[in-house]
Design a protein around this motif. Structure first.
Motif, short mmCIF file in Angstrom:
data_model
loop_
_atom_site.label_atom_id
_atom_site.label_comp_id
_atom_site.label_asym_id
_atom_site.label_seq_id
_atom_site.Cartn_x
_atom_site.Cartn_y
_atom_site.Cartn_z
N LEU A 99 -13.94 -0.59 -5.62
CA LEU A 99 -13.19 0.47 -5.65
C LEU A 99 -11.83 0.04 -6.17
N TYR A 100 -11.18 -0.93 -5.34
CA TYR A 100 -9.94 -1.34 -5.78
C TYR A 100 -9.80 -1.83 -7.29
N TRP A 101 -10.82 -2.82 -7.55
CA TRP A 101 -11.09 -3.22 -8.61
C TRP A 101 -10.96 -2.24 -10.01
N ALA A 102 -11.67 -1.12 -9.62
CA ALA A 102 -11.62 -0.13 -10.68
C ALA A 102 -10.65 0.99 -10.70
N GLU A 103 -10.30 1.24 -9.47
CA GLU A 103 -9.30 2.20 -9.16
C GLU A 103 -7.87 2.04 -8.70
N GLY A 104 -7.66 0.83 -8.28
CA GLY A 104 -6.71 0.42 -7.60
C GLY A 104 -5.66 -0.29 -8.51
N SER A 105 -4.38 -0.19 -8.17
CA SER A 105 -3.18 -0.78 -9.21
C SER A 105 -3.54 -2.68 -8.99
N LYS A 106 -3.17 -3.13 -10.03
CA LYS A 106 -3.19 -4.42 -9.99
C LYS A 106 -1.87 -4.93 -10.09
N GLU A 107 -1.30 -6.29 -9.27
CA GLU A 107 -0.11 -6.63 -9.16
C GLU A 107 0.27 -7.39 -10.25
N LYS A 108 1.33 -7.26 -10.96
CA LYS A 108 1.81 -7.97 -12.12
C LYS A 108 2.08 -9.44 -11.96
N THR A 109 1.86 -10.17 -12.98
CA THR A 109 2.27 -11.70 -12.71
C THR A 109 3.77 -11.66 -12.49
N GLY A 110 4.10 -12.46 -11.22
CA GLY A 110 5.35 -12.61 -11.05
C GLY A 110 5.91 -11.90 -9.90
N ALA A 111 5.13 -10.64 -9.56
CA ALA A 111 5.69 -9.48 -8.86
C ALA A 111 4.96 -9.87 -7.24
N ASN A 112 5.91 -9.69 -6.48
CA ASN A 112 5.28 -9.93 -4.92
C ASN A 112 5.68 -8.61 -4.02
N ASN A 113 4.47 -8.46 -3.16
CA ASN A 113 4.49 -7.24 -2.61
C ASN A 113 4.77 -6.13 -3.12
N SER A 114 3.84 -5.87 -4.26
CA SER A 114 4.01 -4.70 -5.22
C SER A 114 3.18 -3.54 -4.29
N GLY A 115 2.38 -3.87 -3.40
CA GLY A 115 1.64 -2.88 -2.90
C GLY A 115 0.07 -2.44 -3.56
N ILE A 116 -0.55 -1.75 -2.81
CA ILE A 116 -1.80 -1.30 -3.30
C ILE A 116 -1.68 0.08 -3.76
N ILE A 117 -2.20 0.60 -4.86
CA ILE A 117 -2.44 2.06 -5.29
C ILE A 117 -3.77 2.20 -5.66
N PHE A 118 -4.27 3.34 -4.99
CA PHE A 118 -5.67 3.85 -5.22
C PHE A 118 -5.42 5.13 -5.66
N SER A 119 -6.10 5.77 -6.42
CA SER A 119 -6.15 7.07 -7.25
C SER A 119 -7.68 7.65 -7.38
N ASN A 120 -7.80 8.71 -6.48
CA ASN A 120 -9.09 9.12 -6.88
C ASN A 120 -9.26 10.43 -6.11
N SER A 121 -10.32 11.40 -6.85
CA SER A 121 -10.19 12.78 -6.22
C SER A 121 -11.21 12.90 -5.32
N ASP A 122 -12.27 12.00 -5.28
CA ASP A 122 -13.60 12.03 -4.31
C ASP A 122 -13.07 11.76 -2.97
N PRO A 123 -13.22 12.74 -2.21
CA PRO A 123 -12.98 12.51 -0.65
C PRO A 123 -13.91 11.44 -0.07
N PHE A 124 -15.22 11.40 -0.38
CA PHE A 124 -15.92 10.41 0.04
C PHE A 124 -15.71 8.88 -0.56
N MET A 125 -15.28 8.77 -1.51
CA MET A 125 -14.64 7.41 -1.92
C MET A 125 -13.44 7.10 -1.15
N ILE A 126 -12.58 8.22 -0.99
CA ILE A 126 -11.32 7.85 -0.29
C ILE A 126 -11.63 7.45 1.09
#
Length: 216
Positions: A99-126
């Motif tokens: 799920l993170y691989w498909a819907e989450g944000s990916k940290e850019k090269t050289g960026a530290n602690n950019s965090g996780i962003i997960f975006s989806n409208s399915d409540p069960f997936m959330i």
């Protein structure tokens, strides 16, 4: 015999009957009926009746197709539910990672602690993604804070939206008290911070929860 059938067909057509209705009482082919009736004129009222019947038939056909689609969907979901009764921890780990691989944000090269962003409208997936955060990343529930970004048009039903996400995320309603207006879509954002490290991130939950927005 055919003369009688032809006269009967013409009489019914003059009354505004459709070809399908006439064929039910005159046992001839459609091509023969078309030949008999090609010179028969219809009044505006008769044409209107035939048009209305065609529209009703189209609606019935659409309803039948919809019901069949719903039936097949339920059947597929039932079969799938019977095949997968309970996820193992390994399967849950793989599912959350996917799920993170498909819907989450990916940290850019050289960026530290950019965090996780997960975006989806399915409540069960959330819910699965939240469970993944809690179980495998060991993010404490009290460190997760939700924010709702909502369009002004949904302002009058804010409590419904908050309760919807509270129920589906299994978090207290008090967690959904950060509200922002003005965006075209509704977002739920969960900010988390692991108290044991300096890691900080953001998880976007539900870019467009139409199921919540459509409830009255």
């Amino acid at each position: 015999m055919k003369i009688e059938l032809r006269e009967k067909a013409i009489e019914l057509r003059l009354q505004g009957y459709t070809y399908s209705e006439i064929l039910k009482v005159t046992p001839v082919s459609r091509s023969t009926l078309s030949l008999w009736l090609r010179s028969v004129g219809l009044s505006t009222r008769q044409k209107q009746r035939i048009t209305e019947l065609k529209l009703q038939s189209a609606k019935r056909g659409a309803l039948i197709r919809k019901q069949e689609r719903i039936r097949k969907t339920i059947q597929i979901k039932t079969i799938a539910s019977n095949e997968i009764t309970q996820l193992t921890r390994k399967e849950l780990w793989i599912l959350g990672t996917a799920l993170y691989w498909a819907e989450g944000s990916k940290e850019k090269t050289g960026a530290n602690n950019s965090g996780i962003i997960f975006s989806n409208s399915d409540p069960f997936m959330i819910r699965i993604f939240l469970l993944w955060l809690l179980e495998f990343l060991h993010i404490k529930q009290e460190n997760i804070v939700f924010e709702i970004y909502i369009h002004e048009s949904h302002k009058n039903r804010l409590e419904v939206v908050k309760k919807y996400w509270s129920d589906h995320c299994s978090f207290p309603l008090s967690k959904f008290d950060r509200i922002y207006y003005g965006l075209k879509e509704l977002y739920i954002i969960a900010e988390w911070c692991n108290g044991n490290t300096t890691v900080f991130g953001t998880v976007f939950l539900g870019s467009n929860p139409s199921s919540a927005a459509s409830k009255n």
